[in-house]
Design a protein around this motif. Structure first.
Motif, PDB file in Angstrom:
ATOM      1  N   PHE A 180      14.633 -13.588  -9.525  1.00 48.55           N
ATOM      2  CA  PHE A 180      15.216 -13.354 -10.521  1.00 48.55           C
ATOM      3  C   PHE A 180      15.925 -14.654 -11.201  1.00 48.55           C
ATOM      4  O   PHE A 180      16.193 -14.819 -12.443  1.00 48.55           O
ATOM      5  CB  PHE A 180      16.879 -12.647  -9.965  1.00 48.55           C
ATOM      6  N   GLU A 181      15.832 -15.980 -10.534  1.00 44.17           N
ATOM      7  CA  GLU A 181      16.057 -16.984 -10.789  1.00 44.17           C
ATOM      8  C   GLU A 181      15.037 -17.614 -11.873  1.00 44.17           C
ATOM      9  O   GLU A 181      15.399 -18.140 -12.975  1.00 44.17           O
ATOM     10  CB  GLU A 181      16.124 -18.305  -9.738  1.00 44.17           C
ATOM     11  N   TYR A 182      13.805 -17.046 -11.814  1.00 46.26           N
ATOM     12  CA  TYR A 182      12.628 -17.302 -12.807  1.00 46.26           C
ATOM     13  C   TYR A 182      12.942 -16.595 -14.343  1.00 46.26           C
ATOM     14  O   TYR A 182      12.808 -17.126 -15.150  1.00 46.26           O
ATOM     15  CB  TYR A 182      11.509 -16.881 -12.221  1.00 46.26           C
ATOM     16  N   LEU A 203      24.018 -13.925  -9.762  1.00 53.30           N
ATOM     17  CA  LEU A 203      22.950 -14.107  -8.644  1.00 53.30           C
ATOM     18  C   LEU A 203      23.821 -15.060  -7.590  1.00 53.30           C
ATOM     19  O   LEU A 203      24.490 -15.905  -7.910  1.00 53.30           O
ATOM     20  CB  LEU A 203      21.855 -14.942  -9.213  1.00 53.30           C
ATOM     21  N   LEU A 204      23.369 -14.882  -6.378  1.00 51.55           N
ATOM     22  CA  LEU A 204      23.794 -15.588  -5.317  1.00 51.55           C
ATOM     23  C   LEU A 204      23.160 -16.803  -5.299  1.00 51.55           C
ATOM     24  O   LEU A 204      21.971 -16.970  -5.288  1.00 51.55           O
ATOM     25  CB  LEU A 204      23.660 -14.892  -4.076  1.00 51.55           C
ATOM     26  N   ALA A 205      23.897 -17.764  -5.539  1.00 52.41           N
ATOM     27  CA  ALA A 205      23.290 -19.306  -5.378  1.00 52.41           C
ATOM     28  C   ALA A 205      24.149 -20.266  -4.696  1.00 52.41           C
ATOM     29  O   ALA A 205      25.146 -20.212  -4.501  1.00 52.41           O
ATOM     30  CB  ALA A 205      23.193 -19.816  -6.731  1.00 52.41           C
ATOM     31  N   LYS A 225      27.409 -20.329  -0.423  1.00 54.67           N
ATOM     32  CA  LYS A 225      26.853 -19.726  -1.637  1.00 54.67           C
ATOM     33  C   LYS A 225      28.031 -19.039  -2.648  1.00 54.67           C
ATOM     34  O   LYS A 225      28.932 -18.296  -1.918  1.00 54.67           O
ATOM     35  CB  LYS A 225      25.955 -18.622  -1.352  1.00 54.67           C
ATOM     36  N   VAL A 226      27.797 -18.991  -3.843  1.00 55.26           N
ATOM     37  CA  VAL A 226      28.783 -18.180  -4.773  1.00 55.26           C
ATOM     38  C   VAL A 226      27.840 -17.226  -5.750  1.00 55.26           C
ATOM     39  O   VAL A 226      26.794 -17.632  -5.935  1.00 55.26           O
ATOM     40  CB  VAL A 226      29.561 -19.072  -5.495  1.00 55.26           C
ATOM     41  N   TRP A 227      28.677 -16.350  -6.306  1.00 54.87           N
ATOM     42  CA  TRP A 227      27.969 -15.709  -7.253  1.00 54.87           C
ATOM     43  C   TRP A 227      28.091 -16.268  -8.486  1.00 54.87           C
ATOM     44  O   TRP A 227      29.108 -16.766  -9.002  1.00 54.87           O
ATOM     45  CB  TRP A 227      28.786 -14.385  -7.277  1.00 54.87           C
ATOM     46  N   THR A 228      26.960 -16.435  -9.212  1.00 53.65           N
ATOM     47  CA  THR A 228      26.787 -17.232 -10.588  1.00 53.65           C
ATOM     48  C   THR A 228      26.206 -16.368 -11.445  1.00 53.65           C
ATOM     49  O   THR A 228      25.406 -15.893 -11.361  1.00 53.65           O
ATOM     50  CB  THR A 228      26.058 -18.550 -10.172  1.00 53.65           C
TER      51      THR A 228
END
Length: 172
Positions: free
Chosen positions: A45-47, A129-131, A152-155
């Motif tokens: 998902f980051e990509y 996304l959790l990052a 981690k936080v939802w971003t």
């Protein structure tokens, strides 16, 4: 800014298929930049966040409608400066999207390129996304934290994708 191509002779009513060439080309360039940088697995998902953020930057920076004839190397500095600052980029995208939408509606309704760009922007804004929490205080955890120990936080996806895209441009 909106490139369209038609193929075929049209349907029974004379409608022709409109291909969103500008968006597809912007997405292709973004994908190539990210693949060259080899920063994330293409299935993550980051990509996707990085690709969509870069594609929006490329698509919306094409103010003269030349995207299909663009030379990537000549545009890298522009894209690099546009992706350098989160808040400025977000405001810039909103302004460009609002302007493009208004122009398209005045002309003949939203073009397929713009529909795809709007969908990408909606996904980037609405998806979280959790990052790793980059604002976490260093040294607040146990010595030598592993990846699982990092807070981690939802971003929002755009906040992860934009720096990823920026880095991919730098590595190109």
């Amino acid at each position: 800014m909106l490139h369209e191509s038609t193929g075929g002779t049209g349907g029974p009513s004379g409608d022709e298929l409109t291909v969103p060439m500008a968006w597809l080309y912007a997405e292709y360039i973004a994908d190539e930049l990210l693949r060259t940088g080899d920063l994330m697995p293409p299935t993550s998902f980051e990509y996707r966040a990085g690709r969509d953020a870069l594609a929006l930057t490329i698509f919306l920076s094409d103010t003269r409608g030349e995207l299909s004839g663009i030379r990537v190397v000549s545009q890298l500095e522009t894209w690099l400066s546009l992706t350098a600052h989160d808040e400025e980029w977000q405001d810039w995208v909103r302004e460009r999207m609002d302007g493009a939408t208004a122009d398209a509606m005045a002309a003949r309704g939203p073009a397929p390129d713009l529909v795809l760009a709007e969908a990408a922007w909606r996904w980037l804004e609405e998806t979280e996304l959790l990052a790793p929490d980059l604002d976490a205080v260093p040294g607040g955890g146990p010595a030598g934290p592993g990846e699982d120990d990092v807070p981690k936080v939802w971003t929002p996806a755009w906040q992860l994708g934009l720096p990823l895209g920026h880095l991919a441009i730098q590595l190109f």
